[in-house]
Design a protein around this motif. Sequence first.
Motif, short mmCIF file in Angstrom:
data_model
loop_
_atom_site.label_atom_id
_atom_site.label_comp_id
_atom_site.label_asym_id
_atom_site.label_seq_id
_atom_site.Cartn_x
_atom_site.Cartn_y
_atom_site.Cartn_z
N ILE A 37 16.55 0.06 8.01
CA ILE A 37 15.13 0.71 8.03
C ILE A 37 15.11 1.87 7.08
O ILE A 37 15.94 2.44 6.65
N LYS A 38 13.89 1.65 6.33
CA LYS A 38 13.75 2.69 5.31
C LYS A 38 12.36 3.50 5.59
O LYS A 38 11.42 2.69 6.42
N ALA A 39 12.32 4.70 5.34
CA ALA A 39 11.34 5.52 5.65
C ALA A 39 10.46 6.04 4.12
O ALA A 39 11.15 6.57 3.61
N PHE A 40 9.20 5.80 3.98
CA PHE A 40 8.47 6.04 2.86
C PHE A 40 7.22 7.07 3.02
O PHE A 40 6.65 6.57 4.31
N ARG A 41 6.72 7.72 2.33
CA ARG A 41 5.57 8.44 2.38
C ARG A 41 4.36 7.39 2.41
O ARG A 41 4.56 6.42 1.73
N GLY A 42 3.47 7.60 3.27
CA GLY A 42 2.64 6.31 3.52
C GLY A 42 1.46 6.16 2.75
O GLY A 42 0.25 5.76 3.05
N ARG A 43 1.40 6.66 1.38
CA ARG A 43 0.47 6.71 0.56
C ARG A 43 0.99 6.04 -0.79
O ARG A 43 2.27 6.23 -1.15
N CYS A 44 0.05 5.28 -1.48
CA CYS A 44 0.76 4.50 -2.79
C CYS A 44 0.72 5.67 -3.77
O CYS A 44 -0.11 6.77 -4.10
N PRO A 45 1.92 5.89 -4.63
CA PRO A 45 2.05 6.92 -5.77
C PRO A 45 1.11 6.73 -6.76
O PRO A 45 1.00 7.55 -7.67
N HIS A 46 0.70 5.45 -6.94
CA HIS A 46 -0.36 5.06 -7.96
C HIS A 46 -1.52 5.82 -7.96
O HIS A 46 -2.06 6.45 -8.76
N ALA A 47 -2.40 5.25 -6.75
CA ALA A 47 -3.55 5.84 -6.49
C ALA A 47 -4.01 6.77 -5.47
O ALA A 47 -4.86 7.16 -5.26
N ASP A 48 -2.81 7.06 -4.53
CA ASP A 48 -2.56 8.03 -3.51
C ASP A 48 -3.52 7.59 -2.39
O ASP A 48 -4.33 8.53 -1.91
N VAL A 49 -3.53 6.41 -2.28
CA VAL A 49 -4.37 5.84 -1.10
C VAL A 49 -3.42 5.53 -0.02
O VAL A 49 -2.19 5.25 -0.24
N PRO A 50 -3.99 5.66 1.40
CA PRO A 50 -3.21 5.22 2.31
C PRO A 50 -2.42 3.86 2.32
O PRO A 50 -3.37 3.03 1.99
N LEU A 51 -1.35 3.51 2.82
CA LEU A 51 -1.01 2.18 2.89
C LEU A 51 -1.21 1.49 4.12
O LEU A 51 -0.51 0.58 4.64
#
Length: 119
Positions: A37-51
């Motif tokens: 299991i991995k945890a990431f920020r819930g936003r795309c680093p390209h467009a800063d939109v929620p995933l």
Amino acid sequence: MSFLVVCPTSAIAEGGMGLFKAGKKSVLLVWPRGGEIKAFRGRCPHADVPLDEACFDGETVLCPVHNWRFDAANGACVTHAAQKALHAYPLRVVGDAIEVDLGPARPARNPAIGSAPPA
């Protein structure tokens, strides 16, 4: 490190993904097939939109805005190699809870010097 409970371990299965709130931040949990299991920020680093509308095929996370794909094992962008990766958070499993460390809390903002007090 300051870990926060994100969800119970039963909330995600191998090959699955989920977007969860931890405090004011969104956390994307992915469990790659055959991996951890991995945890990431819930936003795309390209467009800063929620995933929140992202798709997961068990190996890569697909951002629906511009179809960028990220490797679920390490967050690296696999469609545009020179681009930013998903921001990873430290994760641990304690009992039946998944916890993440979102980093240091930001200090409260100080009012600007010379600004008038609120009326």
